[in-house]
Design an enzyme around this catalytic site. Structure first.
Site, short mmCIF file in Angstrom:
data_model
loop_
_atom_site.label_atom_id
_atom_site.label_comp_id
_atom_site.label_asym_id
_atom_site.label_seq_id
_atom_site.Cartn_x
_atom_site.Cartn_y
_atom_site.Cartn_z
N ARG A 105 20.64 13.23 -33.23
CA ARG A 105 22.09 13.34 -33.32
C ARG A 105 22.71 12.76 -32.07
O ARG A 105 22.14 12.85 -30.98
CB ARG A 105 22.52 14.81 -33.44
CG ARG A 105 22.26 15.44 -34.78
CD ARG A 105 22.71 16.88 -34.77
NE ARG A 105 24.16 17.00 -34.61
CZ ARG A 105 25.03 17.11 -35.61
NH1 ARG A 105 24.60 17.13 -36.85
NH2 ARG A 105 26.32 17.22 -35.36
N ILE A 106 23.89 12.19 -32.25
CA ILE A 106 24.65 11.70 -31.10
C ILE A 106 25.50 12.85 -30.58
O ILE A 106 26.14 13.56 -31.36
CB ILE A 106 25.49 10.48 -31.52
CG1 ILE A 106 24.55 9.33 -31.88
CG2 ILE A 106 26.44 10.07 -30.39
CD1 ILE A 106 25.22 8.16 -32.54
N ASN A 143 17.13 12.03 -22.22
CA ASN A 143 16.67 11.57 -23.52
C ASN A 143 15.49 10.62 -23.31
O ASN A 143 15.38 10.01 -22.25
CB ASN A 143 17.80 10.84 -24.25
CG ASN A 143 17.38 10.38 -25.64
OD1 ASN A 143 16.71 11.12 -26.38
ND2 ASN A 143 17.73 9.16 -26.00
N ASN A 150 6.59 14.83 -28.34
CA ASN A 150 7.09 14.89 -26.95
C ASN A 150 7.24 16.33 -26.49
O ASN A 150 6.89 16.65 -25.35
CB ASN A 150 8.40 14.12 -26.81
CG ASN A 150 8.17 12.63 -26.63
OD1 ASN A 150 7.69 12.20 -25.59
ND2 ASN A 150 8.47 11.85 -27.66
N HIS A 162 13.68 7.23 -25.12
CA HIS A 162 13.95 6.19 -26.11
C HIS A 162 12.75 5.24 -26.16
O HIS A 162 12.26 4.81 -25.11
CB HIS A 162 15.22 5.42 -25.72
CG HIS A 162 15.56 4.36 -26.71
ND1 HIS A 162 16.13 4.64 -27.93
CD2 HIS A 162 15.40 3.01 -26.67
CE1 HIS A 162 16.31 3.52 -28.60
NE2 HIS A 162 15.87 2.51 -27.86
N THR A 183 2.23 7.06 -26.64
CA THR A 183 1.27 7.52 -25.63
C THR A 183 1.91 7.52 -24.25
O THR A 183 1.71 8.44 -23.45
CB THR A 183 0.03 6.59 -25.65
OG1 THR A 183 -0.52 6.61 -26.95
CG2 THR A 183 -1.01 7.01 -24.63
C1 GRF Z 1 10.02 9.27 -30.09
O1 GRF Z 1 9.60 7.96 -30.35
C2 GRF Z 1 11.21 9.26 -29.16
O2 GRF Z 1 11.19 8.21 -28.27
C3 GRF Z 1 12.36 9.10 -30.12
O3 GRF Z 1 12.00 9.86 -31.24
C4 GRF Z 1 10.58 9.98 -31.32
C5 GRF Z 1 10.28 11.43 -31.33
O4 GRF Z 1 8.96 11.72 -31.57
N1 GRF Z 1 13.59 9.49 -29.48
P1 GRF Z 1 8.44 13.22 -31.45
O5 GRF Z 1 9.29 14.08 -32.39
O6 GRF Z 1 8.55 13.66 -30.03
O7 GRF Z 1 7.02 13.15 -31.93
#
Ligand code: GRF
Length: 221
Positions: A91-92, A107, A14, A109, A172
């Site tokens: 982490r929370i 964030n 990401n 998810h 993706t």
């Molecule tokens: C992703 O699936 C995101 O939704 C979740 O942790 C994963 C992180 O993947 N919170 P990356 O480190 O961005 O490849």
């Protein structure tokens, strides 16, 4: 333009999608700092390759959760960060972070919240038998995966999916919607009203999705 800080713990795909969106001119943001809580995270390599400033803040150095968050806030503020982007940050957050950046932490998810919050969510979605899953970008509040939803993308769950194949399909979409959410913020187009995040001057989506496909009402049927 918005100055962001990206918090990572893992592979950083990401983070990469945000770097790529900025470099190609699709996203009007600057990454002022990348903070990892894991010294070995591959995300750090990605950040360094892109010439970004990296800071590592570990729980070993800051065992008290509030102190850890205090250190992260210090680094973010010192780098002039306006928006905090959690990208696989495992982490929370404590109120120390939330108070420092109210409605300024996003964030992503890998499920359609409020379904399947927490961990191992692709497996949970498969076991439940849902026909669609997807991903959600939301502002972070004091709960776990409970904050106001900014954008969601939907993918079908296929009969032969494993948690891995479903996770890939979702990932993706994550790489498409996270830069988009940050861009909307950057343009000042997100308006938080209670739990709802309205998008000023947004394009209205049309149509619907079903899985398996409905064929009964197609032309000529
Ligand atoms: C992703 O699936 C995101 O939704 C979740 O942790 C994963 C992180 O993947 N919170 P990356 O480190 O961005 O490849």
């Amino acid at each position: 333009m918005v100055d962001i800080g990206v918090l990572v713990s893992g592979g950083g795909t990401n983070l990469q999608s945000i770097i790529d969106a900025i470099e190609s001119g699709r996203l009007d943001a600057r990454i002022k700092v990348v903070i990892s809580n894991r010294p070995g995270a591959y995300a750090i390599e990605r950040a360094r390759k892109a010439g970004l400033r990296v800071e590592v803040v570990t729980k070993e150095a800051h065992p008290v959760r509030e102190d850890f968050d205090g250190k992260v806030v210090e680094v973010l503020k010192a780098n002039g960060v306006e928006l905090v982007v959690l990208a696989g940050f495992m982490r929370i957050l404590t109120p120390v972070m939330l108070r420092a950046f109210p409605m300024r932490i996003m964030n992503i998810h890998p499920a359609l919240l409020p379904s399947f919050p927490g961990l191992d969510v692709q497996k949970a979605a498969l076991e439940y038998g849902v026909k669609f899953s997807g991903c959600t970008v939301h502002f972070v509040d004091e709960g776990v995966d409970t904050g106001p939803i900014i954008i969601q993308a939907v993918v079908p769950v296929l009969d032969d999916d494993t948690p891995d194949t479903l996770a890939k399909r979702i990932l993706t979409e994550e790489h498409r919607i996270y830069p988009q959410a940050i861009q909307l913020f950057s343009e000042g187009r997100l308006e938080v009203r209670g739990r709802r995040v309205l998008v000023k001057e947004g394009t209205r989506p049309e149509g619907s999705l079903e899985n398996p496909p409905v064929t009964l009402f197609d032309e000529g049927a």
